[in-house]
Scaffold this motif. Sequence first.
Motif, mmCIF file in Angstrom:
data_model
loop_
_atom_site.group_PDB
_atom_site.id
_atom_site.type_symbol
_atom_site.label_atom_id
_atom_site.label_comp_id
_atom_site.label_asym_id
_atom_site.label_seq_id
_atom_site.Cartn_x
_atom_site.Cartn_y
_atom_site.Cartn_z
ATOM 1 N N ILE A 86 0.854 -1.180 0.000
ATOM 2 C CA ILE A 86 0.000 0.000 0.000
ATOM 3 C C ILE A 86 0.891 1.232 0.000
ATOM 4 C CG2 ILE A 86 -0.149 -0.063 2.528
ATOM 5 C CD1 ILE A 86 -2.883 1.235 2.325
ATOM 6 N N PRO A 87 0.585 2.247 -0.835
ATOM 7 C CA PRO A 87 1.415 3.454 -0.850
ATOM 8 C C PRO A 87 1.182 4.311 0.396
ATOM 9 C CG PRO A 87 -0.405 3.685 -2.383
ATOM 10 C CD PRO A 87 -0.440 2.275 -1.886
ATOM 11 N N PHE A 88 2.198 5.085 0.744
ATOM 12 C CA PHE A 88 2.125 5.940 1.924
ATOM 13 C C PHE A 88 0.933 6.889 1.844
ATOM 14 C CE2 PHE A 88 3.296 9.743 4.349
ATOM 15 C CZ PHE A 88 3.689 9.190 5.555
ATOM 16 N N ASN A 89 0.624 7.374 0.638
ATOM 17 C CA ASN A 89 -0.446 8.362 0.525
ATOM 18 C C ASN A 89 -1.837 7.783 0.755
ATOM 19 O OD1 ASN A 89 -1.091 7.093 -1.931
ATOM 20 N ND2 ASN A 89 0.021 8.608 -3.139
ATOM 21 N N GLN A 90 -1.937 6.465 0.952
ATOM 22 C CA GLN A 90 -3.223 5.858 1.286
ATOM 23 C C GLN A 90 -3.334 5.495 2.763
ATOM 24 O OE1 GLN A 90 -4.432 2.696 -1.389
ATOM 25 N NE2 GLN A 90 -3.872 3.891 -3.198
ATOM 26 N N LEU A 91 -2.306 5.856 3.523
ATOM 27 C CA LEU A 91 -2.365 5.632 4.969
ATOM 28 C C LEU A 91 -3.051 6.842 5.595
ATOM 29 C CD1 LEU A 91 1.205 4.186 5.614
ATOM 30 C CD2 LEU A 91 -0.941 2.949 5.259
ATOM 31 N N ASN A 92 -4.349 6.885 5.471
ATOM 32 C CA ASN A 92 -5.112 8.027 5.938
ATOM 33 C C ASN A 92 -6.380 7.554 6.631
ATOM 34 O OD1 ASN A 92 -6.953 7.376 3.807
ATOM 35 N ND2 ASN A 92 -5.612 8.478 2.390
ATOM 36 N N LEU A 93 -7.268 8.477 6.940
ATOM 37 C CA LEU A 93 -8.462 8.136 7.706
ATOM 38 C C LEU A 93 -9.529 7.425 6.882
ATOM 39 C CD1 LEU A 93 -8.679 11.308 9.946
ATOM 40 C CD2 LEU A 93 -7.960 9.004 10.609
ATOM 41 N N ARG A 94 -9.225 7.156 5.614
ATOM 42 C CA ARG A 94 -10.086 6.267 4.843
ATOM 43 C C ARG A 94 -9.705 4.813 5.086
ATOM 44 N NH1 ARG A 94 -10.361 9.335 -1.071
ATOM 45 N NH2 ARG A 94 -11.273 11.280 -0.310
ATOM 46 N N ARG A 95 -8.480 4.613 5.536
ATOM 47 C CA ARG A 95 -7.977 3.257 5.808
ATOM 48 C C ARG A 95 -8.518 2.744 7.139
ATOM 49 N NH1 ARG A 95 -5.731 -0.880 2.877
ATOM 50 N NH2 ARG A 95 -4.714 -2.317 4.286
ATOM 51 N N THR A 96 -8.618 3.623 8.121
ATOM 52 C CA THR A 96 -9.116 3.271 9.437
ATOM 53 C C THR A 96 -9.729 4.502 10.065
ATOM 54 O OG1 THR A 96 -8.515 2.519 11.673
ATOM 55 C CG2 THR A 96 -6.843 3.732 10.447
ATOM 56 N N THR A 97 -10.721 4.324 10.912
ATOM 57 C CA THR A 97 -11.324 5.462 11.604
ATOM 58 C C THR A 97 -10.607 5.765 12.913
ATOM 59 O OG1 THR A 97 -12.905 3.960 12.670
ATOM 60 C CG2 THR A 97 -13.591 5.020 10.622
ATOM 61 N N ASP A 98 -9.624 4.949 13.275
ATOM 62 C CA ASP A 98 -8.912 5.123 14.544
ATOM 63 C C ASP A 98 -7.699 6.022 14.333
ATOM 64 O OD1 ASP A 98 -7.541 4.875 16.983
ATOM 65 O OD2 ASP A 98 -8.374 2.882 17.304
ATOM 66 N N ARG A 99 -7.861 7.308 14.590
ATOM 67 C CA ARG A 99 -6.804 8.284 14.360
ATOM 68 C C ARG A 99 -5.556 7.989 15.191
ATOM 69 N NH1 ARG A 99 -6.736 13.611 12.497
ATOM 70 N NH2 ARG A 99 -4.990 14.833 13.295
ATOM 71 N N ALA A 100 -5.762 7.601 16.458
ATOM 72 C CA ALA A 100 -4.617 7.341 17.341
ATOM 73 C C ALA A 100 -3.777 6.174 16.817
ATOM 74 C CB ALA A 100 -5.096 7.052 18.761
#
Length: 256
Positions: A86-100
């Motif tokens: 997975i590219p770094f630019n997809q490691l965001n809040l669409r990937r998971t709802t757990d911000r922490a």
Amino acid sequence: MAASSPKETFAWSCKADKHQQGGLKADLCCASMSDVRHLLRGSELINEVAPEYRPPLVDGCIDSESLKELTTNIRNCTQVQAGETIPFNQLNLRRTTDRAALMDVLQKISTGVIKPVVAEENMRLGEFHFSVSDIDRELGTQRLSKDWTANDVAKLTGWKAQAVTHWCKLGLLGSRTVPHGPSESFLVKPQQLAVFQSEYMPVATLARSRGTTSRKLLSDFESKGIETHGAQMEGKTTRGHLVKLSDLASLLSEAA
């Protein structure tokens, strides 16, 4: 991380407008640039330039040197391995709802605990690729909520995530809503999924188990007066039909 001083931002101010606001977008190559930018800043992985030190007519607020240093440090930890990435630019809040949990993943990437599998010299930070299994394992370990997202439920059951979300919206599958950018996401407790599975079966799942098609089963159900639930229009067809297990039991009783 403290805001940068004038000395620390000399390189930043020389190419401020081109290299900073646009440069951060370019370096991240990110469709959800806002998510990643705020996460990086929140994790204190890149410096933010104090307003009094920013050159005039510049909207950017990120120190380019800290972004360059972060990119170089991550690239130097590259460890090639097989598997889905997975590219770094997809490691965001669409990937998971757990911000922490997501911020913890970014911290581990920055320190080399989670290593990129592809990070070539000509690639920008947003294009670096990481092992999906590494990311998902860390998210599963760190996330504070043990509830499942629609994607989690889809992976567990083989159902479509879109259908899971629709069933949540209709209230057929118990869930709670959480903010997710301009919209909302649904989180499902294991007990809620168990209750759902004790009441409903997706027609597509039943069709696969019987070696037939959903269309054929839907026709059979209609001829016998059995109602389906939870369907969603998709183009000119409908998907996500559910049948109550109690109705299937009645059908079996009649057949016997």
